[in-house]
Motif scaffolding. Structure first.
Motif, PDB file in Angstrom:
ATOM      1  N   TYR A   2       0.837  -1.203   0.000  1.00  0.00           N
ATOM      2  CA  TYR A   2       0.000   0.000   0.000  1.00  0.00           C
ATOM      3  C   TYR A   2       0.871   1.251   0.000  1.00  0.00           C
ATOM      4  O   TYR A   2       0.669   2.170  -0.794  1.00  0.00           O
ATOM      5  CB  TYR A   2      -0.926  -0.035   1.224  1.00  0.00           C
TER       6      TYR A   2
ATOM      7  N   PHE B 107      -7.894  -1.863  -2.063  1.00  0.00           N
ATOM      8  CA  PHE B 107      -6.655  -2.637  -2.056  1.00  0.00           C
ATOM      9  C   PHE B 107      -6.868  -4.016  -1.445  1.00  0.00           C
ATOM     10  O   PHE B 107      -6.283  -4.991  -1.916  1.00  0.00           O
ATOM     11  CB  PHE B 107      -5.552  -1.865  -1.331  1.00  0.00           C
TER      12      PHE B 107
ATOM     13  N   LEU C 171      -8.361  -5.997  -4.197  1.00  0.00           N
ATOM     14  CA  LEU C 171      -7.332  -6.348  -5.188  1.00  0.00           C
ATOM     15  C   LEU C 171      -6.430  -7.458  -4.657  1.00  0.00           C
ATOM     16  O   LEU C 171      -5.998  -8.339  -5.412  1.00  0.00           O
ATOM     17  CB  LEU C 171      -6.486  -5.121  -5.548  1.00  0.00           C
ATOM     18  N   TYR C 172      -6.141  -7.427  -3.361  1.00  0.00           N
ATOM     19  CA  TYR C 172      -5.284  -8.438  -2.755  1.00  0.00           C
ATOM     20  C   TYR C 172      -6.013  -9.771  -2.610  1.00  0.00           C
ATOM     21  O   TYR C 172      -5.403 -10.831  -2.722  1.00  0.00           O
ATOM     22  CB  TYR C 172      -4.777  -7.954  -1.389  1.00  0.00           C
TER      23      TYR C 172
ATOM     24  N   SER D 199      -1.939 -12.282  -6.439  1.00  0.00           N
ATOM     25  CA  SER D 199      -3.154 -11.467  -6.457  1.00  0.00           C
ATOM     26  C   SER D 199      -3.032 -10.362  -7.506  1.00  0.00           C
ATOM     27  O   SER D 199      -1.937 -10.054  -7.977  1.00  0.00           O
ATOM     28  CB  SER D 199      -3.377 -10.834  -5.078  1.00  0.00           C
TER      29      SER D 199
ATOM     30  N   LEU E 105      -3.427  -7.240  -6.861  1.00  0.00           N
ATOM     31  CA  LEU E 105      -2.639  -6.179  -6.227  1.00  0.00           C
ATOM     32  C   LEU E 105      -1.145  -6.454  -6.362  1.00  0.00           C
ATOM     33  O   LEU E 105      -0.379  -5.552  -6.709  1.00  0.00           O
ATOM     34  CB  LEU E 105      -3.017  -6.031  -4.752  1.00  0.00           C
ATOM     35  N   GLU E 106      -0.737  -7.674  -6.114  1.00  0.00           N
ATOM     36  CA  GLU E 106       0.686  -8.005  -6.231  1.00  0.00           C
ATOM     37  C   GLU E 106       1.169  -7.837  -7.664  1.00  0.00           C
ATOM     38  O   GLU E 106       2.249  -7.281  -7.904  1.00  0.00           O
ATOM     39  CB  GLU E 106       0.943  -9.441  -5.766  1.00  0.00           C
TER      40      GLU E 106
ATOM     41  N   THR F 169       1.324  -4.033  -8.509  1.00  0.00           N
ATOM     42  CA  THR F 169       2.405  -3.372  -7.780  1.00  0.00           C
ATOM     43  C   THR F 169       3.748  -3.764  -8.370  1.00  0.00           C
ATOM     44  O   THR F 169       4.607  -2.904  -8.621  1.00  0.00           O
ATOM     45  CB  THR F 169       2.346  -3.718  -6.276  1.00  0.00           C
TER      46      THR F 169
END
Length: 187
Positions: A15, A32, A35-36, A82, A84-85, A88
């Motif tokens: 984050y 988030f 997303l995760y 995920s 998110l991962e 990122t």
């Protein structure tokens, strides 16, 4: 340290990598978390590289906090990558491998927020969070049911000669970067 404590620390680390005052002064934690919690599944085989980058992000986190690989593997590697991962890790790769410019500073958050905006999730603050909408957006992205120019996916290209739905995410990002460099809007 317990498994849950490590997962929380990892989530907070991701984050902070992409949310700071330059990009937002509002909380997006609910988005988030979603997303995760959503697995990054892909249909184009080379997008497996993006999933691998997302998994590798766990070990980058571990190195930053001096956690041994066995601890990271035992506590974080019990699930697939995920969204998110993946996002990122892609934003980091974009900044560190393609767009690094010490005169401008670290723009990892900018690349991440550009993807969120293209997806249609840029306004999804905690105060405006709508799980049904977010889930529909993520399903559209994963199913590649977004527009030909990438709108609704990670990268929107104004003058794309390619159907963004049929090319791997890495090439989508490169098309996007080429466009913003041509336009001079990458600062």
């Amino acid at each position: 340290m317990t498994r849950d404590e490590l997962i929380d620390q990892y989530f907070d680390w991701m984050y902070r990598l992409v949310v700071d005052d330059r990009y937002s002064n509002k909380s997006y934690r609910k988005l988030f978390v979603r997303l995760y919690d959503t697995e990054f599944v892909y249909t184009i085989p080379m997008d497996g590289n993006r999933a691998e980058d997302g998994i590798a992000l766990r070990y980058r986190f571990g190195r930053e906090y001096d956690y041994c690989d066995a601890m990271v593997a035992g506590f974080l590697d019990d699930r697939s990558c995920s969204i998110l991962e993946m996002m990122t890790a892609l934003a980091i790769r974009c900044e560190e491998h393609l767009m690094d410019n010490p005169d401008i500073g670290n723009r990892t958050g900018q690349w991440f927020w550009n993807m969120l905006t293209s997806l249609g999730l840029g306004s999804m603050t905690d105060a405006r969070f709508n799980r049904s909408y977010v889930d529909a957006v993520l399903e559209r992205f994963l199913d590649r049911n977004y527009r030909r120019n990438g709108e609704g996916g990670l990268f929107t290209i104004n003058d794309s000669r390619f159907d963004m739905r049929s090319i791997e995410i890495w090439y989508q990002m490169n098309c996007y970067l080429n466009e913003i460099i041509r336009e001079g809007s990458f600062v």
